[in-house]
Write a protein that holds these residues in place. Structure first.
Motif, short mmCIF file in Angstrom:
data_model
loop_
_atom_site.label_atom_id
_atom_site.label_comp_id
_atom_site.label_asym_id
_atom_site.label_seq_id
_atom_site.Cartn_x
_atom_site.Cartn_y
_atom_site.Cartn_z
N SER A 105 -44.69 -2.78 88.52
CA SER A 105 -45.56 -3.91 88.17
C SER A 105 -46.68 -4.10 89.19
N TYR A 106 -46.34 -4.03 90.47
CA TYR A 106 -47.35 -4.26 91.51
C TYR A 106 -48.32 -3.08 91.64
N TYR A 107 -47.82 -1.86 91.45
CA TYR A 107 -48.74 -0.71 91.45
C TYR A 107 -49.75 -0.83 90.31
N ALA A 108 -49.27 -1.24 89.14
CA ALA A 108 -50.15 -1.41 87.99
C ALA A 108 -51.22 -2.46 88.25
N GLN A 109 -50.82 -3.57 88.89
CA GLN A 109 -51.78 -4.62 89.22
C GLN A 109 -52.83 -4.11 90.22
N ALA A 110 -52.38 -3.34 91.19
CA ALA A 110 -53.30 -2.81 92.20
C ALA A 110 -54.31 -1.86 91.56
N LEU A 111 -53.84 -0.99 90.67
CA LEU A 111 -54.74 -0.04 90.00
C LEU A 111 -55.72 -0.74 89.07
N SER A 112 -55.31 -1.87 88.52
CA SER A 112 -56.20 -2.60 87.62
C SER A 112 -57.40 -3.19 88.34
N MET A 113 -57.31 -3.28 89.67
CA MET A 113 -58.40 -3.83 90.48
C MET A 113 -59.43 -2.78 90.87
N GLY A 114 -59.12 -1.52 90.59
CA GLY A 114 -60.07 -0.46 90.94
C GLY A 114 -59.40 0.75 91.56
N LYS A 115 -60.20 1.66 92.04
CA LYS A 115 -59.73 2.92 92.61
C LYS A 115 -58.85 2.66 93.83
N VAL A 116 -57.81 3.48 93.98
CA VAL A 116 -56.88 3.38 95.11
C VAL A 116 -56.77 4.75 95.77
N PRO A 117 -56.28 4.82 97.01
CA PRO A 117 -56.03 6.12 97.63
C PRO A 117 -55.06 6.94 96.77
N THR A 118 -55.27 8.25 96.73
CA THR A 118 -54.48 9.08 95.82
C THR A 118 -52.99 9.08 96.13
N GLU A 119 -52.62 8.80 97.39
CA GLU A 119 -51.18 8.73 97.69
C GLU A 119 -50.51 7.57 96.96
N VAL A 120 -51.31 6.56 96.63
CA VAL A 120 -50.79 5.44 95.83
C VAL A 120 -50.48 5.93 94.42
N ASN A 121 -51.36 6.76 93.86
CA ASN A 121 -51.11 7.35 92.54
C ASN A 121 -49.84 8.18 92.55
N TYR A 122 -49.63 8.92 93.63
CA TYR A 122 -48.43 9.76 93.74
C TYR A 122 -47.17 8.89 93.79
N ASN A 123 -47.20 7.85 94.62
CA ASN A 123 -46.04 6.96 94.73
C ASN A 123 -45.79 6.23 93.42
N TYR A 124 -46.87 5.83 92.76
CA TYR A 124 -46.75 5.18 91.46
C TYR A 124 -46.12 6.14 90.45
N GLY A 125 -46.52 7.40 90.52
CA GLY A 125 -45.93 8.41 89.65
C GLY A 125 -44.44 8.55 89.86
N ASN A 126 -44.01 8.53 91.11
CA ASN A 126 -42.58 8.63 91.43
C ASN A 126 -41.80 7.45 90.86
N VAL A 127 -42.41 6.27 90.95
CA VAL A 127 -41.76 5.06 90.43
C VAL A 127 -41.65 5.14 88.91
N LEU A 128 -42.72 5.56 88.26
CA LEU A 128 -42.70 5.70 86.80
C LEU A 128 -41.65 6.74 86.37
N LYS A 129 -41.55 7.81 87.12
CA LYS A 129 -40.55 8.83 86.83
C LYS A 129 -39.14 8.25 86.95
N SER A 130 -38.92 7.45 87.98
CA SER A 130 -37.61 6.80 88.17
C SER A 130 -37.29 5.84 87.04
N ASN A 131 -38.34 5.28 86.43
CA ASN A 131 -38.17 4.36 85.30
C ASN A 131 -38.19 5.09 83.95
N ASN A 132 -38.05 6.42 84.01
CA ASN A 132 -37.99 7.27 82.81
C ASN A 132 -39.27 7.22 81.97
#
Length: 208
Positions: free
Chosen positions: A89-116
């Motif tokens: 939820s918080y990663y999604a909110q952060a991305l909705s505000m604009g571009k983020v460092p790519t490591e954030v995208n990677y961590n967000y990807g890991n979280v999404l993967k964990s959530n199937n």
């Protein structure tokens, strides 16, 4: 009785006072936000993620310039604490505000993967890979998601159940049964238990 108009100079003085009050309020809010951010970062640096969360939340709900950073750090805290639902939820909110460092995208990807959520995870990994073309971890994560999606599209060849559920099930529908146990002694006890529920269960082969 009637309307009384202030002289022009009095109006200017009044507006100046109002502007000063408004500026003072905004400065106070900004200072509070900076103070909370410093407090949160201090806890985060000491791995006190549970204590960092309330401070980051206060910053994320305000109008501070650090709002997006606070949202990212909140997501990081919850990710580290294995609360992947809130982290997502918080990663999604952060991305909705604009571009983020790519490591954030990677961590967000890991979280999404964990959530199937493998398709969504893949999109975040690809964003990360655009700026990190040689990343082996990102390529492995992408391969893992693709393989999971592939196997999920296939019909199930077997079903995994808890032993308690297995005992209560209709065993006539089972052609073969495999039971995972921690020790050979435990297997002997379970064999007795199985025989009580399933007469003539047949041969069993314990694996050491």
């Amino acid at each position: 009785w009637g309307l009384r108009f202030l002289p022009l100079n009095d109006k200017k003085n009044c507006m100046k006072k109002i502007n000063i009050y408004i500026s003072t309020i905004f400065c106070f809010i900004a200072l509070v936000g900076v103070g909370q951010m410093k407090k949160a970062e201090k806890h985060f640096s000491k791995f006190n993620y549970a204590k960092a969360i309330p401070a980051y939340e206060k910053v994320s709900k305000g109008k501070s310039n650090d709002k997006q950073v606070a949202l990212i750090k909140l997501a990081d805290c919850y990710r580290i604490l294995n609360n992947y639902t809130k982290a997502e939820s918080y990663y999604a909110q952060a991305l909705s505000m604009g571009k983020v460092p790519t490591e954030v995208n990677y961590n967000y990807g890991n979280v999404l993967k964990s959530n199937n959520k493998y398709s969504e995870a893949l999109s975040q990994y690809y964003v990360y890979l655009e700026e990190n073309e040689k990343s082996v971890t990102a390529k492995n994560a992408i391969k893992s998601c693709q393989e999971i999606k592939f196997w999920e599209s296939k019909p199930k060849e077997y079903e995994v159940k808890k032993y308690e559920e297995f005992k209560e099930a209709n065993h006539d529908s089972y052609d073969q049964v495999a039971i995972w146990l921690d020790s050979f002694e435990e297997a002997i006890e379970y064999k007795k238990d199985i025989d009580a529920y399933i007469p003539n269960f047949g041969q069993y082969k314990p694996f050491r």
